[in-house]
Design a protein around this motif. Structure first.
Motif, short mmCIF file in Angstrom:
data_model
loop_
_atom_site.label_atom_id
_atom_site.label_comp_id
_atom_site.label_asym_id
_atom_site.label_seq_id
_atom_site.Cartn_x
_atom_site.Cartn_y
_atom_site.Cartn_z
N LEU A 52 38.53 40.45 63.91
CA LEU A 52 37.88 41.64 64.46
C LEU A 52 37.03 41.29 65.68
CD1 LEU A 52 36.86 43.46 61.16
CD2 LEU A 52 38.71 44.06 62.72
N THR A 172 43.43 45.86 64.31
CA THR A 172 42.21 46.36 63.68
C THR A 172 42.51 46.99 62.34
OG1 THR A 172 41.21 46.79 65.85
CG2 THR A 172 40.25 47.93 63.96
N THR A 176 41.09 45.54 58.75
CA THR A 176 40.18 46.38 57.96
C THR A 176 40.86 47.06 56.79
OG1 THR A 176 40.57 48.26 59.45
CG2 THR A 176 38.71 46.81 59.97
#
Length: 234
Positions: A52, A172, A176
């Motif tokens: 990230l 991303t 996540t």
């Protein structure tokens, strides 16, 4: 009878000791297993956080690179003079930051990397688009640029950014384990255009650093004043 009782007591003692030792071994094994699982979980979190961080770096660099190249293309379209040295300095900085982040991202675990099939490497696409802009600027110094030529370079720049942006959004989501919001996706896909009064956003990082330093100084001054006043009132 006494001898039998002694034997039974001895056997019982040995059995209890054996059970105690076995229990201790099982507890140690369970602890080692828990420690190993905790270490693996911590390593996975570290890899995710690093991914990230790299994505955030690449995203900022990509937006800066696109802003600079779009500004130069707009100047060429309007037949405005381009300061090539100024452009090259800033574009090279953003280009280097972006390609470096993309190469780092390629070294992260495959679980955080979207499938791209046979598409050319993203860094190569950015490099090709950057070279097209540089060549166009060089030619513009000698002769006016054709409208269709500028449009072609503009399309190449936007396509390279779109591919990079799509990859970063998917990275991303993988890191996540959830989909990004439509608002966030739209914001990443459409960077703000630079202010006309600032044709090349040069020294943006330097200006941010100066602002941060000024705020820090003001904060320290306020803290010092508060301390002095508090001391006097005590």
């Amino acid at each position: 009878m006494a001898m039998l009782e002694t034997i039974l007591a001895t056997v019982s003692g040995l059995g209890g000791a054996g059970l105690g030792a076995a229990g201790a071994i099982l507890v140690q094994r369970a602890k080692r297993r828990d420690d190993a699982e905790a270490a693996q979980a911590a390593a996975a979190r570290a890899e995710r956080d690093l991914t990230l961080e790299i994505v955030a770096t690449a995203r900022a660099a990509a937006r800066g690179w696109l802003t600079i190249t779009r500004r130069v293309i707009a100047d060429l379209s309007a037949a405005r003079t381009v300061n090539f040295d100024m452009y090259e300095e800033q574009e090279t900085q953003r280009y280097t930051e972006l390609t470096s982040a993309l190469y780092r991202l390629a070294g992260q675990p495959e679980e955080f990397q979207p499938t791209r099939g046979d598409s050319p490497p993203l860094a190569s696409q950015v490099e090709e688009a950057s070279q097209l802009v540089r060549d166009l600027v060089h030619r513009a110094i000698q002769t006016p640029t054709a409208t269709d030529e500028v449009a072609e370079v503009h399309s190449a720049v936007d396509a390279a950014f779109a591919n990079v942006n799509d990859y970063l959004v998917k990275s991303t989501e993988l890191a996540t384990d959830r989909d990004v919001s439509p608002e966030f996706r739209a914001k990443m896909a459409s960077p703000d255009r630079p202010n006309r009064s600032d044709p090349y956003p040069i020294g943006l990082g330097w200006r941010v650093s100066c602002l941060t330093a000024a705020l820090l100084i003001l904060g320290l001054s306020a803290a010092g004043a508060y301390y002095i006043v508090s001391t006097l009132l005590m």
